[in-house]
Design an enzyme around this catalytic site. Sequence first.
Site, PDB file in Angstrom:
ATOM      1  N   ARG A  61       0.869  -1.189   0.000  1.00 38.08           N
ATOM      2  CA  ARG A  61       0.000   0.000   0.000  1.00 38.08           C
ATOM      3  C   ARG A  61       0.898   1.228   0.000  1.00 38.08           C
ATOM      4  O   ARG A  61       1.459   1.600   1.021  1.00 38.08           O
ATOM      5  CB  ARG A  61      -0.879  -0.037   1.256  1.00 38.08           C
ATOM      6  N   HIS A 118      -3.798   4.671   4.361  1.00 38.51           N
ATOM      7  CA  HIS A 118      -4.926   3.734   4.430  1.00 38.51           C
ATOM      8  C   HIS A 118      -6.175   4.371   3.816  1.00 38.51           C
ATOM      9  O   HIS A 118      -6.909   3.749   3.065  1.00 38.51           O
ATOM     10  CB  HIS A 118      -5.189   3.364   5.893  1.00 38.51           C
ATOM     11  N   TYR A 153       3.370   6.053  11.574  1.00 35.23           N
ATOM     12  CA  TYR A 153       3.732   4.668  11.921  1.00 35.23           C
ATOM     13  C   TYR A 153       4.747   4.034  10.962  1.00 35.23           C
ATOM     14  O   TYR A 153       5.151   2.907  11.156  1.00 35.23           O
ATOM     15  CB  TYR A 153       2.477   3.781  12.021  1.00 35.23           C
TER      16      TYR A 153
HETATM   17  C1  LIG Z   1     -14.953  -5.394  11.784  1.00 35.83           C
HETATM   18  C2  LIG Z   1     -14.098  -4.159  11.609  1.00 35.83           C
HETATM   19  N1  LIG Z   1     -13.117  -3.924  12.495  1.00 35.83           N
HETATM   20  C3  LIG Z   1     -12.332  -2.836  12.348  1.00 35.83           C
HETATM   21  C4  LIG Z   1     -12.543  -1.956  11.318  1.00 35.83           C
HETATM   22  C5  LIG Z   1     -11.659  -0.732  11.149  1.00 35.83           C
HETATM   23  N2  LIG Z   1     -10.783  -0.972   9.985  1.00 35.83           N
HETATM   24  C6  LIG Z   1     -11.090  -0.450   8.785  1.00 35.83           C
HETATM   25  S1  LIG Z   1      -9.997  -0.895   7.634  1.00 35.83           S
HETATM   26  C7  LIG Z   1      -9.071  -1.774   8.728  1.00 35.83           C
HETATM   27  C8  LIG Z   1      -7.808  -2.469   8.288  1.00 35.83           C
HETATM   28  C9  LIG Z   1      -8.042  -3.540   7.291  1.00 35.83           C
HETATM   29  O1  LIG Z   1      -6.803  -3.975   6.786  1.00 35.83           O
HETATM   30  P1  LIG Z   1      -6.738  -5.028   5.618  1.00 35.83           P
HETATM   31  O2  LIG Z   1      -7.795  -6.054   5.809  1.00 35.83           O
HETATM   32  O3  LIG Z   1      -5.338  -5.509   5.545  1.00 35.83           O
HETATM   33  O4  LIG Z   1      -7.130  -4.228   4.302  1.00 35.83           O
HETATM   34  P2  LIG Z   1      -6.537  -2.852   3.716  1.00 35.83           P
HETATM   35  O5  LIG Z   1      -7.311  -1.735   4.348  1.00 35.83           O
HETATM   36  O6  LIG Z   1      -5.079  -2.812   4.034  1.00 35.83           O
HETATM   37  O7  LIG Z   1      -6.771  -2.883   2.244  1.00 35.83           O
HETATM   38  C10 LIG Z   1      -9.633  -1.722   9.990  1.00 35.83           C
HETATM   39  C11 LIG Z   1      -9.074  -2.368  11.178  1.00 35.83           C
HETATM   40  C12 LIG Z   1     -13.602  -2.239  10.421  1.00 35.83           C
HETATM   41  N3  LIG Z   1     -13.872  -1.445   9.383  1.00 35.83           N
HETATM   42  N4  LIG Z   1     -14.349  -3.359  10.576  1.00 35.83           N
END
Ligand SMILES: Cc1ncc(C[n+]2csc(CCOP(=O)(O)OP(=O)(O)O)c2C)c(N)n1
Length: 331
Positions: free
Chosen positions: A232, A236, A245
């Site tokens: 990435r 985010h 971070y």
């Molecule tokens: C059930 C839930 N827990 C926490 C969040 C907050 N949250 C949004 S995106 C994210 C990280 C997800 O990371 P990843 O699955 O690696 O996908 P990326 O965003 O890196 O594409 C989190 C913890 C959420 N949206 N849903």
Amino acid sequence: MSDPTRDEERELFRNILKARALDVELVRWQRQGIIPAFPPSLGQEAAQIGAAAGIDPTRDFAFPMYRELGVALAMGVDMLGYLGNHNGNWNGGSHDPVASRFTPIQSVVGSNSPHAAGWALGQQIDGLDGVAVAFIGEGGTSQGDTHEAMNFAGVWKLPVVFFVTNNQWAISVPVAQQVAGGSVAARAAGYGFEGIEVDGNDVLAVRQATLDAVAKARRGEGPTLIEAKTYRRGPHATSDDPGRYRTLEEERRDAGEDPVERYRRSVTERGIVDDAFIAEVDAEIAAWLEEIRTHLISLPERDGSELFDNVYAELTDDLREQRAAWEGARS
Ligand SMILES: Cc1ncc(C[n+]2csc(CCOP(=O)(O)OP(=O)(O)O)c2C)c(N)n1
């Protein structure tokens, strides 16, 4: 192996350029206040366009999370409707999920995995040959929902592909703190199906891996987990500051070669595209971006009261109070 034709490669290249251009533009539009928030895909274009090329939009079904802009455009989803989602539209945008075989995006991490497994079960029960493709981040593989979906899919040999984009970060949490042992693909063994790792910055490799996994599922040979390893390159989401971070030095060290420039070099060196083709695509993209921008700025402001609608059939006492406070504040 099914090598892409020259025309298919031109289409892959066009889509990769479109995905990058729209993504970069959407971040600008967020900064200009045209859309409230956006999760950029910078660096993930090859993974997305390659995956979409392995999906048959006449019979398969994609179950995206929130970072699948490239998959949507390559599958021919109506982008004006799709982007309604990032404009805060309560119903997940106005593209037609059934016609486009692409569900509304899911922000609840992991929640689309059971949707995909459930749809795949329906195909199996009805004797149909569609394959579900769930898009998950490496962080999303830590979620209970994803575990349950993978376990269920493995036990019932469902026609589903779990496409995991390992971009190394789940917001501020690096993959090392997310996946003990380091390999997402290795997790598939525990569910009794194949897990493969693919270079997520190589659009042709991702396309082939997805085509193979979809064909296998269609033959009734069950699920596959594809781990597309990428990076990435941006924040985010537009509200995130990665400088809190990770350092710029780390980003430069870990990001690897930009997948868009890598494919541009490849198709140019192999004579698949020339300057005239690229100029034509650039002009097409410029007009397309202008059309999308004009559409987005013409959308009506969201009415804040929508925040309270559509959550429960009847508002809870808490929400009723909050609604009254909010209405008081705006009058
Ligand atoms: C059930 C839930 N827990 C926490 C969040 C907050 N949250 C949004 S995106 C994210 C990280 C997800 O990371 P990843 O699955 O690696 O996908 P990326 O965003 O890196 O594409 C989190 C913890 C959420 N949206 N849903």
